[in-house]
Design a protein around this motif. Structure first.
Motif, short mmCIF file in Angstrom:
data_model
loop_
_atom_site.label_atom_id
_atom_site.label_comp_id
_atom_site.label_asym_id
_atom_site.label_seq_id
_atom_site.Cartn_x
_atom_site.Cartn_y
_atom_site.Cartn_z
N HIS A 1 0.80 -1.22 0.00
CA HIS A 1 0.00 0.00 0.00
C HIS A 1 0.84 1.28 0.00
O HIS A 1 0.30 2.37 0.19
CB HIS A 1 -0.98 -0.01 1.17
N GLY A 2 2.13 1.14 -0.21
CA GLY A 2 2.99 2.32 -0.32
C GLY A 2 3.11 3.12 0.96
O GLY A 2 3.27 4.34 0.92
N LEU A 3 3.07 2.44 2.10
CA LEU A 3 3.17 3.12 3.38
C LEU A 3 4.64 3.28 3.78
O LEU A 3 5.52 2.62 3.25
CB LEU A 3 2.42 2.34 4.45
N ARG A 4 4.86 4.14 4.75
CA ARG A 4 6.21 4.33 5.29
C ARG A 4 6.15 4.21 6.80
O ARG A 4 5.09 4.40 7.41
CB ARG A 4 6.80 5.67 4.88
N HIS A 5 7.28 3.89 7.40
CA HIS A 5 7.34 3.86 8.86
C HIS A 5 6.98 5.25 9.38
O HIS A 5 7.47 6.26 8.87
CB HIS A 5 8.77 3.53 9.34
N PHE A 6 6.13 5.30 10.40
CA PHE A 6 5.79 6.58 11.01
C PHE A 6 6.32 6.63 12.43
O PHE A 6 7.24 7.38 12.73
CB PHE A 6 4.27 6.81 10.97
N LEU A 7 5.76 5.82 13.32
CA LEU A 7 6.20 5.77 14.71
C LEU A 7 6.07 4.35 15.23
O LEU A 7 5.21 3.60 14.79
CB LEU A 7 5.34 6.67 15.60
N GLU A 8 6.90 4.04 16.22
CA GLU A 8 6.65 2.81 16.95
C GLU A 8 5.33 3.00 17.69
O GLU A 8 4.99 4.10 18.12
CB GLU A 8 7.78 2.52 17.93
N ILE B 1 -4.20 16.35 18.16
CA ILE B 1 -3.45 15.10 18.27
C ILE B 1 -2.58 14.90 17.03
O ILE B 1 -1.41 14.51 17.15
CB ILE B 1 -4.42 13.92 18.49
N ALA B 2 -3.11 15.21 15.86
CA ALA B 2 -2.33 15.08 14.62
C ALA B 2 -1.10 15.99 14.67
O ALA B 2 0.01 15.57 14.30
CB ALA B 2 -3.20 15.41 13.41
N ARG B 3 -1.28 17.23 15.13
CA ARG B 3 -0.14 18.15 15.23
C ARG B 3 0.89 17.64 16.23
O ARG B 3 2.10 17.72 16.00
CB ARG B 3 -0.61 19.55 15.61
N ALA B 4 0.42 17.09 17.35
CA ALA B 4 1.34 16.55 18.36
C ALA B 4 2.12 15.36 17.80
O ALA B 4 3.33 15.25 18.01
CB ALA B 4 0.57 16.14 19.62
N LEU B 5 1.45 14.49 17.07
CA LEU B 5 2.13 13.35 16.45
C LEU B 5 3.16 13.81 15.42
O LEU B 5 4.28 13.29 15.37
CB LEU B 5 1.12 12.41 15.79
N SER B 6 2.79 14.79 14.62
CA SER B 6 3.70 15.32 13.61
C SER B 6 4.93 15.96 14.26
O SER B 6 6.07 15.73 13.83
CB SER B 6 2.96 16.36 12.75
N LEU B 7 4.70 16.74 15.28
CA LEU B 7 5.80 17.40 15.99
C LEU B 7 6.72 16.37 16.64
O LEU B 7 7.95 16.47 16.54
CB LEU B 7 5.24 18.36 17.05
N TYR B 8 6.15 15.37 17.28
CA TYR B 8 6.94 14.31 17.91
C TYR B 8 7.80 13.62 16.85
O TYR B 8 8.99 13.37 17.05
CB TYR B 8 6.02 13.31 18.59
N ARG B 9 7.21 13.30 15.72
CA ARG B 9 7.93 12.62 14.63
C ARG B 9 9.07 13.48 14.10
O ARG B 9 10.18 13.00 13.91
CB ARG B 9 6.94 12.28 13.51
N ARG B 10 8.80 14.75 13.86
CA ARG B 10 9.83 15.64 13.31
C ARG B 10 10.99 15.85 14.28
O ARG B 10 12.14 15.93 13.88
CB ARG B 10 9.23 16.99 12.96
N ARG B 11 10.67 15.96 15.55
CA ARG B 11 11.71 16.25 16.55
C ARG B 11 12.35 15.01 17.15
O ARG B 11 13.30 15.12 17.89
CB ARG B 11 11.13 17.11 17.65
N GLY B 12 11.76 13.86 16.88
CA GLY B 12 12.31 12.62 17.42
C GLY B 12 12.03 12.43 18.89
O GLY B 12 12.72 11.68 19.57
N GLY B 13 11.05 13.13 19.42
CA GLY B 13 10.68 13.00 20.83
C GLY B 13 10.01 14.25 21.32
O GLY B 13 9.72 15.18 20.55
N PHE B 14 9.76 14.28 22.60
CA PHE B 14 9.14 15.45 23.23
C PHE B 14 10.20 16.49 23.50
O PHE B 14 11.33 16.18 23.83
CB PHE B 14 8.47 15.07 24.56
N VAL B 15 9.82 17.75 23.36
CA VAL B 15 10.70 18.86 23.70
C VAL B 15 10.06 19.60 24.86
O VAL B 15 8.95 20.13 24.73
CB VAL B 15 10.91 19.80 22.49
N VAL B 16 10.73 19.63 25.99
CA VAL B 16 10.20 20.24 27.20
C VAL B 16 10.24 21.76 27.06
O VAL B 16 11.23 22.33 26.60
CB VAL B 16 11.00 19.79 28.44
N GLY B 17 9.13 22.40 27.44
CA GLY B 17 9.10 23.85 27.48
C GLY B 17 8.73 24.52 26.18
O GLY B 17 8.79 25.72 26.07
#
Length: 118
Positions: free
Chosen positions: A70-77, A100-116
């Motif tokens: 289906h042409g998918l790519r890895h997104f997140l564990e 929630i979508a924005r939070a998932l996108s941000l987490y994916r782009r940054r590779g984790g949570f950014v405090v503050g």
């Protein structure tokens, strides 16, 4: 059963898994087609062992045959996806799908949570 899900359906699947007591363990990976912040995105939730008959993606990473077809790519564990849901809901119990979508996108782009930071 393998199927492509909307973000709302994927969130519901994680909620059901949590209600059944295995929210962090039912799924292994979340695969994505499109942009998580767009309504047209589609997701696939793989289970442990789905990679046993895997194909390699463009980066040489194994992925389930269904995801490759289906042409998918890895997104997140899956545990990261579940954690982002939990954190977003702790911060705002009425978090919208768009939040929630924005939070998932941000987490994916940054590779984790950014405090503050938002």
């Amino acid at each position: 059963m393998s199927e492509l899900l909307t973000l709302q359906q994927a969130i519901h699947a994680f909620d059901e898994a949590a209600a059944d007591g295995d929210g962090w363990d039912r799924y292994a990976w979340v695969y994505l087609r499109g942009d998580i912040t767009q309504a047209s995105c589609r997701l696939f939730l793989s289970h442990a062992g789905d990679e046993d008959e895997a194909f390699d993606d463009h980066a040489g990473e194994p992925m389930p045959a269904f995801a490759a077809r289906h042409g998918l790519r890895h997104f997140l564990e899956a545990h990261d996806f579940a954690e982002v849901l939990a954190v977003e809901r702790r911060q705002d119990p009425q978090a919208s799908q768009a939040q929630i979508a924005r939070a998932l996108s941000l987490y994916r782009r940054r590779g984790g949570f950014v405090v503050g930071e938002d």
